[in-house]
Design a protein around this motif. Structure first.
Motif, short mmCIF file in Angstrom:
data_model
loop_
_atom_site.label_atom_id
_atom_site.label_comp_id
_atom_site.label_asym_id
_atom_site.label_seq_id
_atom_site.Cartn_x
_atom_site.Cartn_y
_atom_site.Cartn_z
N THR A 131 6.51 -2.80 12.02
CA THR A 131 5.49 -3.66 11.40
C THR A 131 4.17 -3.57 12.16
O THR A 131 3.10 -3.40 11.58
CB THR A 131 5.98 -5.12 11.34
OG1 THR A 131 7.20 -5.17 10.59
CG2 THR A 131 4.95 -6.02 10.68
N ALA A 132 4.25 -3.67 13.48
CA ALA A 132 3.05 -3.61 14.31
C ALA A 132 2.36 -2.25 14.17
O ALA A 132 1.13 -2.16 14.11
CB ALA A 132 3.40 -3.88 15.77
N ARG B 154 -5.73 1.71 4.93
CA ARG B 154 -5.13 0.40 4.68
C ARG B 154 -6.19 -0.67 4.82
O ARG B 154 -7.07 -0.56 5.66
CB ARG B 154 -3.99 0.14 5.68
CG ARG B 154 -2.86 1.13 5.58
CD ARG B 154 -1.64 0.68 6.36
NE ARG B 154 -1.23 -0.64 5.90
CZ ARG B 154 -1.56 -1.77 6.51
NH1 ARG B 154 -2.24 -1.78 7.62
NH2 ARG B 154 -1.19 -2.92 6.01
N PRO B 155 -6.12 -1.73 3.98
CA PRO B 155 -5.08 -1.97 2.97
C PRO B 155 -5.38 -1.26 1.64
O PRO B 155 -6.53 -1.08 1.27
CB PRO B 155 -5.14 -3.48 2.79
CG PRO B 155 -6.57 -3.85 3.05
CD PRO B 155 -7.04 -2.88 4.12
N SER C 19 0.96 -2.80 -7.25
CA SER C 19 2.00 -3.80 -6.96
C SER C 19 3.34 -3.43 -7.56
O SER C 19 4.37 -3.97 -7.17
CB SER C 19 1.57 -5.17 -7.46
OG SER C 19 1.42 -5.14 -8.87
N ARG C 20 3.36 -2.51 -8.54
CA ARG C 20 4.61 -2.13 -9.18
C ARG C 20 5.17 -0.82 -8.63
O ARG C 20 6.07 -0.23 -9.21
CB ARG C 20 4.42 -2.00 -10.70
CG ARG C 20 3.83 -3.23 -11.30
CD ARG C 20 4.64 -4.08 -12.21
NE ARG C 20 5.77 -3.53 -12.89
CZ ARG C 20 6.89 -4.21 -13.08
NH1 ARG C 20 7.02 -5.42 -12.58
NH2 ARG C 20 7.88 -3.69 -13.74
N THR C 21 4.61 -0.36 -7.51
CA THR C 21 5.13 0.87 -6.88
C THR C 21 5.61 0.54 -5.47
O THR C 21 5.07 -0.35 -4.82
CB THR C 21 4.03 1.96 -6.80
OG1 THR C 21 3.07 1.59 -5.81
CG2 THR C 21 3.34 2.16 -8.14
N PRO C 22 6.60 1.28 -4.97
CA PRO C 22 7.06 1.03 -3.61
C PRO C 22 5.99 1.26 -2.54
O PRO C 22 6.08 0.72 -1.44
CB PRO C 22 8.22 2.03 -3.44
CG PRO C 22 8.71 2.26 -4.83
CD PRO C 22 7.48 2.22 -5.68
N LEU D 236 1.14 -0.22 1.95
CA LEU D 236 -0.31 -0.38 1.90
C LEU D 236 -0.77 -1.84 1.86
O LEU D 236 -1.95 -2.10 1.72
CB LEU D 236 -0.86 0.35 0.66
CG LEU D 236 -0.65 1.87 0.63
CD1 LEU D 236 -1.16 2.45 -0.68
CD2 LEU D 236 -1.32 2.55 1.81
N ALA D 237 0.17 -2.78 1.98
CA ALA D 237 -0.18 -4.21 1.90
C ALA D 237 -1.20 -4.59 2.98
O ALA D 237 -1.22 -4.03 4.07
CB ALA D 237 1.08 -5.06 2.07
N ARG D 238 -2.06 -5.57 2.64
CA ARG D 238 -3.07 -6.04 3.60
C ARG D 238 -2.40 -6.55 4.87
O ARG D 238 -2.81 -6.23 5.98
CB ARG D 238 -3.91 -7.16 2.97
CG ARG D 238 -4.98 -7.72 3.91
CD ARG D 238 -5.88 -8.70 3.20
NE ARG D 238 -6.58 -8.10 2.09
CZ ARG D 238 -7.68 -7.34 2.20
NH1 ARG D 238 -8.20 -7.12 3.40
NH2 ARG D 238 -8.26 -6.84 1.14
#
Length: 197
Positions: free
Chosen positions: A26-27, A57-58, A96-99, A104-106
């Motif tokens: 995560t980090a 990113r993001p 949002s509908r792809t893995p 790439l989330a903020r």
């Protein structure tokens, strides 16, 4: 057998070592802002292609495939747009509908909103298998990390069981990336063409 997307997170089944690896990953992802590298992709039929990847990113990514393949995949932060110059096709899906949304989330939170189905230790790294717990994302994302950790690839499994594997080489942090790289509009819809008749 596929696991239901809506099932509760499996945090109680993860060991302390698993949780430590998740925290490391995560980090690392959270700190990966701008990056560029090469990729090799193997699709569900076993066909291998390669190209160059840019990440910002993001939300933003660009996969530019080499040679005659003619494929370009661009995430602009909202949608993932795919143009195949060989077939002259253009498709667009909400990010949002792809893995890829998990990567790439903020704010990368593998402990919240994401269901970790397993953490596997490998000889030279580890693998985290995740799904969006809100059922928005179709499929499953398996992220592969080296021990450092560095992201070395991922496998996307669709709801039908088909797998697309991506292996990265030389994913390096870079400075500013041209924002135009993350813009892809349908090139078939050019305005201003003279009317034929």
């Amino acid at each position: 057998m596929a696991t239901a997307f809506g099932a509760p997170a499996l945090a109680q089944e993860l060991s302390d070592e698993d949780k430590a690896l998740i925290a490391k990953a995560t980090a690392y992802i959270q700190g990966l802002s701008n990056a560029k590298g090469r990729f090799v992709q193997t699709d569900p039929r076993g066909v291998t292609t390669q190209g160059t990847l840019w990440l910002q990113r993001p939300g933003k990514a660009r996969f530019e495939y080499d040679g005659p393949n003619g494929l370009l995949v661009v995430s602009n932060g909202n949608n993932v747009n795919i143009f195949d110059s060989r077939l002259k096709t253009f498709e667009s899906y909400p990010l949002s509908r792809t893995p890829l949304a998990l990567l790439l989330a903020r704010e990368v939170r593998l402990d919240r909103g994401v269901k970790i189905t397993s953490v596997r230790k490998l000889a030279d790294g580890f693998t985290i298998v995740a799904q969006d717990a809100k059922r928005q994302t179709l499929g499953r994302l398996e992220m592969n990390f080296s021990n450092e950790p560095e992201l070395i690839g991922w496998t996307i499994s669709d709801v039908k069981g088909g797998q697309t594997r991506v292996r990265l080489s030389g994913l390096d942090k870079v400075g500013a990336i041209d924002p135009k790289l993350f813009v892809l509009t349908d090139p078939r819809r050019r305005t201003g063409k003279p009317a034929t008749g």
